[in-house]
Design an enzyme around this catalytic site. Structure first.
Site, short mmCIF file in Angstrom:
data_model
loop_
_atom_site.label_atom_id
_atom_site.label_comp_id
_atom_site.label_asym_id
_atom_site.label_seq_id
_atom_site.Cartn_x
_atom_site.Cartn_y
_atom_site.Cartn_z
N PHE A 1 -14.40 -85.40 67.30
CA PHE A 1 -15.32 -85.09 66.20
C PHE A 1 -16.00 -83.74 66.35
CE2 PHE A 1 -17.80 -87.55 69.33
CZ PHE A 1 -18.87 -86.69 69.55
N HIS B 1 -31.50 -85.65 65.08
CA HIS B 1 -31.06 -85.75 66.47
C HIS B 1 -32.29 -85.90 67.33
CE1 HIS B 1 -29.35 -84.52 70.38
NE2 HIS B 1 -30.44 -83.79 70.50
#
EC number: 2.7.4.6
Length: 143
Positions: A59, A117
């Protein structure tokens, strides 16, 4: 309880949807203080450097493309057990599995565009903070 600092990113999807203020409100309501913040548009090189630990994962390319697709907010949060507190506010990485009322449940669309995040440990927080901020940019909140 230990006063810690943690690193946080509001990702391009949440910035584009004007969720910065709502997310900051969540941090502050939970007792976390913002001690540094700035808006950036990451270059490919900056994104690759920040996510270097994932460079061999399938990814990685999509992650770099997403993180460079628009502006982000980076911030340093301070508070009691800040790393864990921040991760609890964020919710599960996959918003479909995130508890109601968490940032990812409320503001994210998918596991790939999951709004934010947060550092996973005190050690990674220190490394991630240093990647984006100099010591002079951190403003301790004493009041």
């Amino acid at each position: 309880m230990a006063i810690e600092r943690t690193f946080s990113i509001i990702k391009p999807d949440a910035v584009a949807k004007n969720h910065i203020g709502a997310i900051y409100n969540r941090f502050e309501t939970a007792g976390l203080k913002i001690v540094a913040a700035k808006m950036l548009h990451l270059t490919k090189e900056q994104a690759e450097g920040f996510y270097a630990e994932h460079s061999e994962r399938g990814f990685f390319g999509a992650l770099v493309a997403f993180m460079t697709s628009g502006p982000i907010m980076v911030q340093v949060l301070e508070g009691e057990n800040a790393v864990l507190a921040h991760r609890e506010i964020l919710g599960a990485t996959n918003p479909a599995q995130a508890a109601p009322g968490t940032i990812r449940a409320d503001f994210a669309e998918s596991i790939d565009e999951n709004a934010a995040h947060g550092s996973d440990a005190v050690e990674s927080a220190a490394r991630e903070i240093a990647y984006f901020f100099s010591a002079e940019e951190l403003c301790p909140r004493t009041r």
